[in-house]
Write a protein that holds these residues in place. Structure first.
Motif, PDB file in Angstrom:
ATOM      1  N   MET A   1    -119.737   7.231 -46.820  1.00 24.44           N
ATOM      2  CA  MET A   1    -119.324   5.586 -48.389  1.00 24.44           C
ATOM      3  C   MET A   1    -118.861   4.765 -47.037  1.00 24.44           C
ATOM      4  SD  MET A   1    -119.514   4.243 -51.875  1.00 24.44           S
ATOM      5  CE  MET A   1    -120.676   2.807 -52.123  1.00 24.44           C
ATOM      6  N   LYS A   2    -119.588   3.764 -46.287  1.00 23.18           N
ATOM      7  CA  LYS A   2    -119.799   2.684 -45.684  1.00 23.18           C
ATOM      8  C   LYS A   2    -119.066   1.773 -46.680  1.00 23.18           C
ATOM      9  CE  LYS A   2    -121.382  -0.261 -42.322  1.00 23.18           C
ATOM     10  NZ  LYS A   2    -122.702  -0.166 -41.285  1.00 23.18           N
ATOM     11  N   ASN A   3    -117.854   0.922 -46.125  1.00 24.68           N
ATOM     12  CA  ASN A   3    -116.741  -0.275 -47.021  1.00 24.68           C
ATOM     13  C   ASN A   3    -118.008  -1.169 -46.675  1.00 24.68           C
ATOM     14  OD1 ASN A   3    -114.776   1.376 -47.362  1.00 24.68           O
ATOM     15  ND2 ASN A   3    -113.780   1.363 -45.704  1.00 24.68           N
ATOM     16  N   ARG A   4    -117.809  -2.222 -47.795  1.00 24.47           N
ATOM     17  CA  ARG A   4    -118.432  -3.331 -47.632  1.00 24.47           C
ATOM     18  C   ARG A   4    -117.184  -4.615 -46.362  1.00 24.47           C
ATOM     19  NH1 ARG A   4    -119.973  -7.078 -53.063  1.00 24.47           N
ATOM     20  NH2 ARG A   4    -121.239  -8.237 -51.828  1.00 24.47           N
ATOM     21  N   LYS A   5    -118.517  -5.099 -45.761  1.00 25.65           N
ATOM     22  CA  LYS A   5    -117.714  -5.820 -44.871  1.00 25.65           C
ATOM     23  C   LYS A   5    -116.954  -7.086 -45.854  1.00 25.65           C
ATOM     24  CE  LYS A   5    -119.012  -4.636 -41.190  1.00 25.65           C
ATOM     25  NZ  LYS A   5    -117.787  -4.306 -39.727  1.00 25.65           N
ATOM     26  N   ARG A   6    -116.756  -8.285 -45.150  1.00 29.46           N
ATOM     27  CA  ARG A   6    -115.238  -9.264 -45.983  1.00 29.46           C
ATOM     28  C   ARG A   6    -114.871 -10.152 -44.817  1.00 29.46           C
ATOM     29  NH1 ARG A   6    -110.725  -8.448 -49.225  1.00 29.46           N
ATOM     30  NH2 ARG A   6    -112.069  -6.620 -50.818  1.00 29.46           N
ATOM     31  N   ILE A   7    -115.706 -11.265 -45.262  1.00 31.04           N
ATOM     32  CA  ILE A   7    -115.313 -12.283 -43.787  1.00 31.04           C
ATOM     33  C   ILE A   7    -114.865 -13.465 -45.085  1.00 31.04           C
ATOM     34  CG2 ILE A   7    -117.561 -11.949 -42.427  1.00 31.04           C
ATOM     35  CD1 ILE A   7    -118.960 -14.446 -44.151  1.00 31.04           C
ATOM     36  N   GLY A   8    -114.045 -14.457 -44.365  1.00 31.30           N
ATOM     37  CA  GLY A   8    -113.470 -15.729 -45.150  1.00 31.30           C
ATOM     38  C   GLY A   8    -113.908 -17.135 -44.569  1.00 31.30           C
ATOM     39  N   ILE A   9    -114.337 -17.887 -44.926  1.00 36.48           N
ATOM     40  CA  ILE A   9    -114.486 -19.335 -44.369  1.00 36.48           C
ATOM     41  C   ILE A   9    -113.208 -19.842 -44.813  1.00 36.48           C
ATOM     42  CG2 ILE A   9    -116.969 -19.933 -46.453  1.00 36.48           C
ATOM     43  CD1 ILE A   9    -117.987 -21.460 -44.339  1.00 36.48           C
ATOM     44  N   LEU A  10    -113.595 -21.306 -44.145  1.00 41.92           N
ATOM     45  CA  LEU A  10    -112.314 -22.654 -44.146  1.00 41.92           C
ATOM     46  C   LEU A  10    -113.098 -23.494 -43.226  1.00 41.92           C
ATOM     47  CD1 LEU A  10    -110.035 -22.965 -42.270  1.00 41.92           C
ATOM     48  CD2 LEU A  10    -109.031 -20.935 -42.701  1.00 41.92           C
ATOM     49  N   THR A  11    -111.722 -24.734 -44.182  1.00 40.68           N
ATOM     50  CA  THR A  11    -112.592 -26.036 -43.890  1.00 40.68           C
ATOM     51  C   THR A  11    -111.623 -26.189 -43.060  1.00 40.68           C
ATOM     52  OG1 THR A  11    -113.042 -27.631 -45.981  1.00 40.68           O
ATOM     53  CG2 THR A  11    -114.724 -26.520 -44.151  1.00 40.68           C
ATOM     54  N   SER A  12    -110.860 -26.730 -41.887  1.00 41.36           N
ATOM     55  CA  SER A  12    -109.852 -27.882 -41.998  1.00 41.36           C
ATOM     56  C   SER A  12    -110.087 -29.020 -41.055  1.00 41.36           C
ATOM     57  CB  SER A  12    -109.509 -26.655 -41.276  1.00 41.36           C
ATOM     58  OG  SER A  12    -107.759 -27.482 -40.555  1.00 41.36           O
ATOM     59  N   GLY A  13    -109.136 -30.407 -40.877  1.00 38.69           N
ATOM     60  CA  GLY A  13    -109.743 -30.897 -40.301  1.00 38.69           C
ATOM     61  C   GLY A  13    -109.804 -32.400 -41.366  1.00 38.69           C
ATOM     62  N   GLY A  14    -110.520 -32.947 -41.282  1.00 39.90           N
ATOM     63  CA  GLY A  14    -110.550 -34.463 -42.169  1.00 39.90           C
ATOM     64  C   GLY A  14    -112.265 -33.869 -42.657  1.00 39.90           C
ATOM     65  N   ASP A  15    -113.272 -34.281 -43.874  1.00 39.48           N
ATOM     66  CA  ASP A  15    -113.952 -34.817 -44.355  1.00 39.48           C
ATOM     67  C   ASP A  15    -115.100 -34.551 -43.833  1.00 39.48           C
ATOM     68  OD1 ASP A  15    -113.050 -33.196 -46.471  1.00 39.48           O
ATOM     69  OD2 ASP A  15    -113.386 -34.867 -47.730  1.00 39.48           O
ATOM     70  N   CYS A  16    -116.266 -34.103 -43.395  1.00 42.09           N
ATOM     71  CA  CYS A  16    -117.894 -35.235 -42.679  1.00 42.09           C
ATOM     72  C   CYS A  16    -118.739 -34.054 -43.696  1.00 42.09           C
ATOM     73  CB  CYS A  16    -117.732 -34.254 -41.432  1.00 42.09           C
ATOM     74  SG  CYS A  16    -117.903 -32.657 -41.061  1.00 42.09           S
ATOM     75  N   PRO A  17    -119.785 -35.632 -43.427  1.00 45.57           N
ATOM     76  CA  PRO A  17    -121.361 -34.685 -43.799  1.00 45.57           C
ATOM     77  C   PRO A  17    -120.986 -33.016 -43.459  1.00 45.57           C
ATOM     78  CG  PRO A  17    -121.059 -37.153 -43.223  1.00 45.57           C
ATOM     79  CD  PRO A  17    -119.728 -36.408 -42.833  1.00 45.57           C
ATOM     80  N   GLY A  18    -122.179 -32.539 -44.385  1.00 47.44           N
ATOM     81  CA  GLY A  18    -122.780 -31.457 -43.753  1.00 47.44           C
ATOM     82  C   GLY A  18    -122.127 -30.421 -44.360  1.00 47.44           C
ATOM     83  N   LEU A  19    -120.723 -30.521 -44.358  1.00 50.22           N
ATOM     84  CA  LEU A  19    -118.835 -29.246 -43.987  1.00 50.22           C
ATOM     85  C   LEU A  19    -120.262 -27.886 -45.753  1.00 50.22           C
ATOM     86  CD1 LEU A  19    -115.601 -30.489 -44.090  1.00 50.22           C
ATOM     87  CD2 LEU A  19    -117.338 -28.826 -42.563  1.00 50.22           C
ATOM     88  N   ASN A  20    -120.681 -28.946 -47.085  1.00 47.40           N
ATOM     89  CA  ASN A  20    -121.187 -28.150 -47.789  1.00 47.40           C
ATOM     90  C   ASN A  20    -122.211 -27.296 -47.868  1.00 47.40           C
ATOM     91  OD1 ASN A  20    -119.142 -28.866 -50.132  1.00 47.40           O
ATOM     92  ND2 ASN A  20    -119.714 -30.606 -50.619  1.00 47.40           N
ATOM     93  N   ALA A  21    -123.049 -28.230 -46.391  1.00 49.60           N
ATOM     94  CA  ALA A  21    -124.427 -27.103 -46.497  1.00 49.60           C
ATOM     95  C   ALA A  21    -123.869 -26.197 -46.070  1.00 49.60           C
ATOM     96  CB  ALA A  21    -124.931 -28.281 -45.738  1.00 49.60           C
ATOM     97  N   VAL A  22    -123.145 -26.048 -44.858  1.00 53.68           N
ATOM     98  CA  VAL A  22    -123.032 -24.812 -43.945  1.00 53.68           C
ATOM     99  C   VAL A  22    -122.186 -24.018 -44.615  1.00 53.68           C
ATOM    100  CG1 VAL A  22    -121.357 -24.490 -42.172  1.00 53.68           C
ATOM    101  CG2 VAL A  22    -122.358 -26.604 -42.390  1.00 53.68           C
ATOM    102  N   ILE A  23    -120.824 -24.427 -45.845  1.00 56.37           N
ATOM    103  CA  ILE A  23    -120.026 -23.470 -46.391  1.00 56.37           C
ATOM    104  C   ILE A  23    -121.954 -22.422 -47.526  1.00 56.37           C
ATOM    105  CG2 ILE A  23    -119.017 -22.840 -48.749  1.00 56.37           C
ATOM    106  CD1 ILE A  23    -117.790 -25.390 -47.921  1.00 56.37           C
ATOM    107  N   ARG A  24    -122.495 -23.096 -48.076  1.00 61.41           N
ATOM    108  CA  ARG A  24    -123.984 -22.653 -48.842  1.00 61.41           C
ATOM    109  C   ARG A  24    -124.486 -21.710 -48.116  1.00 61.41           C
ATOM    110  NH1 ARG A  24    -129.181 -23.984 -49.335  1.00 61.41           N
ATOM    111  NH2 ARG A  24    -130.192 -23.654 -51.019  1.00 61.41           N
ATOM    112  N   ALA A  25    -125.139 -22.011 -46.698  1.00 59.31           N
ATOM    113  CA  ALA A  25    -125.308 -21.356 -45.405  1.00 59.31           C
ATOM    114  C   ALA A  25    -125.059 -20.165 -45.099  1.00 59.31           C
ATOM    115  CB  ALA A  25    -126.066 -22.004 -44.091  1.00 59.31           C
ATOM    116  N   VAL A  26    -123.567 -20.417 -45.284  1.00 60.79           N
ATOM    117  CA  VAL A  26    -122.792 -19.327 -44.646  1.00 60.79           C
ATOM    118  C   VAL A  26    -122.565 -18.121 -46.061  1.00 60.79           C
ATOM    119  CG1 VAL A  26    -120.830 -18.522 -44.587  1.00 60.79           C
ATOM    120  CG2 VAL A  26    -121.592 -20.487 -43.249  1.00 60.79           C
ATOM    121  N   VAL A  27    -123.112 -18.902 -46.913  1.00 60.53           N
ATOM    122  CA  VAL A  27    -123.049 -17.867 -48.274  1.00 60.53           C
ATOM    123  C   VAL A  27    -123.869 -17.079 -48.230  1.00 60.53           C
ATOM    124  CG1 VAL A  27    -122.751 -17.667 -50.894  1.00 60.53           C
ATOM    125  CG2 VAL A  27    -120.666 -18.962 -49.607  1.00 60.53           C
ATOM    126  N   SER A  28    -124.700 -18.140 -48.054  1.00 63.53           N
ATOM    127  CA  SER A  28    -126.698 -17.605 -48.569  1.00 63.53           C
ATOM    128  C   SER A  28    -126.428 -16.573 -47.601  1.00 63.53           C
ATOM    129  CB  SER A  28    -127.447 -18.537 -48.724  1.00 63.53           C
ATOM    130  OG  SER A  28    -128.661 -18.210 -47.577  1.00 63.53           O
TER     131      SER A  28
END
Length: 84
Positions: A1-28
């Motif tokens: 049985m193949k292991n399920r892959k796991r990835i991590g996402i983090l945001t660094s630097g300063g806030d900017c518009p669109g970060l939540n949309a990017v997080i949502r797109a990656v998760v989706s």
């Protein structure tokens, strides 16, 4: 049985518009296309070093675009902008 892959996402630097949309797109895309598990790492590299990760899921995200996450500024993961 193949292991399920796991990835991590983090945001660094300063806030900017669109970060939540990017997080949502990656998760989706990662979960629906590849069936990967996505970990959200709170407060950038500090959270990575301290092991502050939570599983991000599609539950509660509306793919038709009517999603409160798209209208929130900043980042749901938090960020740290450290100066040396």
């Amino acid at each position: 049985m193949k292991n399920r892959k796991r990835i991590g996402i983090l945001t660094s630097g300063g806030d900017c518009p669109g970060l939540n949309a990017v997080i949502r797109a990656v998760v989706s895309h990662a979960t629906l296309t590849y069936d990967w598990e996505v970990l959200g790492i709170s407060y950038a590299t500090q959270g990575l070093l301290e092991g502050k990760a939570t599983t991000l899921k599609m539950h509660g995200l509306d793919l038709r675009g009517i999603d409160p996450l798209l209208f929130m500024g900043g980042t749901i993961l938090g960020t740290i902008n450290l100066s040396c």
